[in-house]
Design a protein around this motif. Structure first.
Motif, PDB file in Angstrom:
ATOM      1  N   LEU A  70      -2.179   9.403   0.827  1.00  0.00           N
ATOM      2  CA  LEU A  70      -3.054   8.513   1.605  1.00  0.00           C
ATOM      3  C   LEU A  70      -2.590   8.358   3.045  1.00  0.00           C
ATOM      4  O   LEU A  70      -3.390   8.309   3.962  1.00  0.00           O
ATOM      5  CB  LEU A  70      -3.114   7.121   0.947  1.00  0.00           C
ATOM      6  N   GLU A  71      -1.257   8.303   3.211  1.00  0.00           N
ATOM      7  CA  GLU A  71      -0.770   8.005   4.562  1.00  0.00           C
ATOM      8  C   GLU A  71      -0.991   9.174   5.522  1.00  0.00           C
ATOM      9  O   GLU A  71      -0.864   9.023   6.727  1.00  0.00           O
ATOM     10  CB  GLU A  71       0.703   7.584   4.522  1.00  0.00           C
ATOM     11  N   LYS A  72      -1.303  10.345   4.975  1.00  0.00           N
ATOM     12  CA  LYS A  72      -1.576  11.494   5.858  1.00  0.00           C
ATOM     13  C   LYS A  72      -2.996  11.409   6.418  1.00  0.00           C
ATOM     14  O   LYS A  72      -3.345  12.106   7.354  1.00  0.00           O
ATOM     15  CB  LYS A  72      -1.408  12.798   5.073  1.00  0.00           C
ATOM     16  N   LEU A  73      -3.839  10.560   5.811  1.00  0.00           N
ATOM     17  CA  LEU A  73      -5.222  10.449   6.271  1.00  0.00           C
ATOM     18  C   LEU A  73      -5.331   9.378   7.368  1.00  0.00           C
ATOM     19  O   LEU A  73      -4.564   8.418   7.355  1.00  0.00           O
ATOM     20  CB  LEU A  73      -6.133  10.059   5.095  1.00  0.00           C
ATOM     21  N   PRO A  74      -6.274   9.574   8.292  1.00  0.00           N
ATOM     22  CA  PRO A  74      -6.370   8.606   9.404  1.00  0.00           C
ATOM     23  C   PRO A  74      -7.095   7.323   8.978  1.00  0.00           C
ATOM     24  O   PRO A  74      -8.109   6.949   9.534  1.00  0.00           O
ATOM     25  CB  PRO A  74      -7.171   9.381  10.461  1.00  0.00           C
ATOM     26  N   LEU A  75      -6.588   6.658   7.954  1.00  0.00           N
ATOM     27  CA  LEU A  75      -7.240   5.445   7.453  1.00  0.00           C
ATOM     28  C   LEU A  75      -6.861   4.254   8.327  1.00  0.00           C
ATOM     29  O   LEU A  75      -5.782   4.247   8.931  1.00  0.00           O
ATOM     30  CB  LEU A  75      -6.785   5.184   6.014  1.00  0.00           C
ATOM     31  N   PRO A  76      -7.725   3.220   8.365  1.00  0.00           N
ATOM     32  CA  PRO A  76      -7.433   2.073   9.248  1.00  0.00           C
ATOM     33  C   PRO A  76      -6.074   1.442   8.950  1.00  0.00           C
ATOM     34  O   PRO A  76      -5.337   1.095   9.852  1.00  0.00           O
ATOM     35  CB  PRO A  76      -8.565   1.093   8.940  1.00  0.00           C
ATOM     36  N   HIS A  77      -5.722   1.313   7.645  1.00  0.00           N
ATOM     37  CA  HIS A  77      -4.461   0.623   7.383  1.00  0.00           C
ATOM     38  C   HIS A  77      -3.248   1.471   7.787  1.00  0.00           C
ATOM     39  O   HIS A  77      -2.210   0.947   8.155  1.00  0.00           O
ATOM     40  CB  HIS A  77      -4.364   0.134   5.926  1.00  0.00           C
ATOM     41  N   THR A  78      -3.387   2.810   7.742  1.00  0.00           N
ATOM     42  CA  THR A  78      -2.284   3.674   8.180  1.00  0.00           C
ATOM     43  C   THR A  78      -2.071   3.487   9.687  1.00  0.00           C
ATOM     44  O   THR A  78      -0.950   3.369  10.169  1.00  0.00           O
ATOM     45  CB  THR A  78      -2.611   5.163   7.893  1.00  0.00           C
ATOM     46  N   ARG A  79      -3.203   3.438  10.404  1.00  0.00           N
ATOM     47  CA  ARG A  79      -3.123   3.243  11.861  1.00  0.00           C
ATOM     48  C   ARG A  79      -2.502   1.891  12.185  1.00  0.00           C
ATOM     49  O   ARG A  79      -1.636   1.773  13.048  1.00  0.00           O
ATOM     50  CB  ARG A  79      -4.524   3.327  12.476  1.00  0.00           C
ATOM     51  N   LYS A  80      -2.918   0.883  11.431  1.00  0.00           N
ATOM     52  CA  LYS A  80      -2.418  -0.476  11.669  1.00  0.00           C
ATOM     53  C   LYS A  80      -0.894  -0.525  11.441  1.00  0.00           C
ATOM     54  O   LYS A  80      -0.143  -1.104  12.213  1.00  0.00           O
ATOM     55  CB  LYS A  80      -3.109  -1.443  10.688  1.00  0.00           C
ATOM     56  N   PHE A  81      -0.476   0.144  10.375  1.00  0.00           N
ATOM     57  CA  PHE A  81       0.956   0.185  10.060  1.00  0.00           C
ATOM     58  C   PHE A  81       1.726   0.878  11.190  1.00  0.00           C
ATOM     59  O   PHE A  81       2.738   0.378  11.674  1.00  0.00           O
ATOM     60  CB  PHE A  81       1.177   0.944   8.739  1.00  0.00           C
ATOM     61  N   LEU A  87       0.831  -1.202   0.000  1.00  0.00           N
ATOM     62  CA  LEU A  87       0.000   0.000   0.000  1.00  0.00           C
ATOM     63  C   LEU A  87       0.866   1.253   0.000  1.00  0.00           C
ATOM     64  O   LEU A  87       0.556   2.240  -0.641  1.00  0.00           O
ATOM     65  CB  LEU A  87      -0.925  -0.006   1.227  1.00  0.00           C
ATOM     66  N   LEU A  88       1.996   1.167   0.703  1.00  0.00           N
ATOM     67  CA  LEU A  88       2.898   2.319   0.732  1.00  0.00           C
ATOM     68  C   LEU A  88       3.427   2.650  -0.658  1.00  0.00           C
ATOM     69  O   LEU A  88       3.878   3.741  -0.924  1.00  0.00           O
ATOM     70  CB  LEU A  88       4.115   2.022   1.622  1.00  0.00           C
ATOM     71  N   LEU A  89       3.395   1.640  -1.542  1.00  0.00           N
ATOM     72  CA  LEU A  89       3.979   1.823  -2.866  1.00  0.00           C
ATOM     73  C   LEU A  89       2.970   2.281  -3.915  1.00  0.00           C
ATOM     74  O   LEU A  89       3.330   2.574  -5.039  1.00  0.00           O
ATOM     75  CB  LEU A  89       4.632   0.511  -3.340  1.00  0.00           C
ATOM     76  N   LEU A  90       1.696   2.349  -3.524  1.00  0.00           N
ATOM     77  CA  LEU A  90       0.677   2.770  -4.498  1.00  0.00           C
ATOM     78  C   LEU A  90       0.921   4.211  -4.941  1.00  0.00           C
ATOM     79  O   LEU A  90       1.473   5.004  -4.176  1.00  0.00           O
ATOM     80  CB  LEU A  90      -0.715   2.711  -3.843  1.00  0.00           C
TER      81      LEU A  90
END
Ligand code: HEM
Length: 445
Positions: free
Chosen positions: A186-197, A177-180
């Protein structure tokens, strides 16, 4: 540089260039491209990329003109996790760190680590039961994680294995996902996968800082890599490493040092199960060399057939399936202009299966390594599972020793067969993994 003379390419999608084709099956996409020429091009996420697939161009990229390139986007993005560790740092800083860390990978040190490699492999071999059905990909990950923890940091990762293992799996799977394209946004948004990472990263950081703290407090030199990192001093500047630098190097070695080897072993057991003649020869060597005695580090040089099996497995399924670089100067490959800012790939997966350089390129033939050595094929730049030049793998000697000793410890007692329902495909993430896992039946030999 304006690029009028573009190399061949395959038809792109209307949106996103070749991104979807690349994402579906990157190694096969690159293989298809390579059929069009030794230099080809494609577009991914708005970026122009080039694939070079001739030994001379690979040498040029990784050795002769390596100063014109830095790590590609994947490893730039990996800095989020690895900081300025060996894999991701650049130029003078990288060279300084490499100089300081290199002694930890000298031959005598690896010989010392091999005791722990054998100990963990024997432990696993004695846990397995006749008739077990096991996820060999997970077993190999557990084994190599324990070994890297013990040999490099004197840590007993098994105690934390559940937590650490889960955090690692999360991080590696999130990596895609980091490579998309737009991942930076995207990583600046509080998305579930960002939090999980971020949670997984924190778990790993906590484990590593705890190990560093304990060692600094004890002041003990246990002869492992961490002791060396804590004591290391740059001979030119006299500088030592901060806790953060040590953390970055530990995280790098932790990550670089287990998933690659684990995948190599998993693919090897798969290939052996599909090639009964090679498997019989492998077992015969183990019986002849080891007889009834304990496996010892000194047995390694006599396990030639085992080493050939591993070399052949990494030819067909190279864990590091491609090496990516970003051009920081204009360059040229085979008359094609490569403007500064382009991504340049050299793929082990593609080169290792190129029929111009390999007989029966798609077949598993460990015997081919009886007539050509890994070193010779490397010097010809047709075989480079550990890459080449100043950025080549610092753990290569470690990985060969570990791979051969683990195959020997497990293979002398157990025969592994693929479960009939097991689907086989690869998934090219940072490393080349089996997409659906690798369930195998364990039988006593
Ligand atoms: C089968 C096992 C392994 C394979 C196939 C492998 C492959 C590679 C490759 C291809 C690179 C170059 C990446 C690039 O240039 O972008 C690399 C770098 C590296 N590997 Fe490995 N590796 C393996 C095992 C290990 C082990 C066991 C360790 C440590 C214990 C390790 C530590 C590193 C480090 C630190 C780098 C960065 C070196 C630098 O840039 O100075 N690797 N590896």
């Amino acid at each position: 540089m304006t690029n009028k003379n573009l190399p061949p390419t395959v038809k792109a999608g209307i949106l996103g260039g070749h991104f979807l084709q690349f994402r579906r099956n990157a190694p096969e996409f690159l293989q298809k491209l390579s059929k069009l020429g030794d230099v080809t091009t494609f577009k991914i996420g708005g970026q122009t990329a080039f694939l070079v697939n001739h030994p001379e161009f690979v040498r040029d990229l990784l050795v002769t003109n390596s100063h014109k390139f830095i790590k590609g986007r994947a490893l730039q993005r990996a800095k989020k996790l690895l900081g300025e560790g060996l894999l991701t740092s650049e130029k003078d800083f990288h060279l300084r760190q490499r100089r300081m860390i290199q002694p930890a990978f000298h031959r005598q040190r690896i010989a010392a680590y091999s005791e722990a490699m054998i100990e963990f492999a024997e432990k696993m071999a004695s846990e397995w039961q006749d008739g077990d059905e096991r996820d060999i990909d997970r077993e190999m990950m557990r084994l190599t994680l324990n070994i890297v923890g013990k040999t490099l940091f004197g840590a007993n990762v098994e105690d934390d294995a559940q937590e650490v293992g889960q955090a690692m799996t999360t991080i590696v799977s999130m990596f895609n996902l980091l490579l998309l394209p737009f991942a930076e946004l995207l990583e600046k948004l509080p998305l579930p996968h960002t939090r999980k990472f971020n949670n997984a990263k924190k778990t790993l950081d906590d484990v590593i800082y705890k190990i560093i703290d304990e060692r600094r407090a004890s002041g003990e030199d246990t002869g492992d890599l961490l002791s060396m990192l804590l004591a290391a001093q740059d001979e030119e500047s006299g500088a030592t490493m901060t806790d953060e630098q040590i953390r970055d190097e530990c995280m790098t070695l932790f990550l670089a040092g287990h998933e690659t080897t684990s995948n190599a072993l998993t693919w090897t057991f798969y290939l052996l199960s599909q090639n009964p003649q090679s498997e019989a020869k492998f077992h015969a060597e183990l019986d002849a060399v080891l007889k009834d005695k304990f496996l010892m580090p000194e047995d390694y040089p006599n396990l030639k057939c085992t080493e050939n099996v591993l070399a052949e497995s990494m030819r067909l399924f190279p864990p590091a399936w491609t090496v990516g670089r970003l051009a920081i100067e204009d360059h040229e490959f085979g008359g094609y202009e490569i403007p500064k800012g382009s991504l340049v790939l050299a793929s082990t997966y593609v080169m290792h299966r190129d029929a111009r350089f390999w007989d029966n390129a798609e077949q598993f033939v460990p015997e081919r390594w009886e007539t050509v050595s890994v070193k010779e094929a490397g010097q010809e730049f047709i075989y480079f599972p550990f890459s080449k030049g100043v950025r080549s793998c610092i753990g290569e000697g470690f990985a060969w020793t570990e791979g051969v000793l683990l195959l020997a410890a497990l293979g002398r007692r157990w025969k592994l067969s693929l479960m009939p329902e097991q689907k086989i495909a690869h998934q090219a993430m940072i490393t080349l993994r089996p997409k659906y896992g690798m369930k195998m039946r364990i039988e006593k030999r």
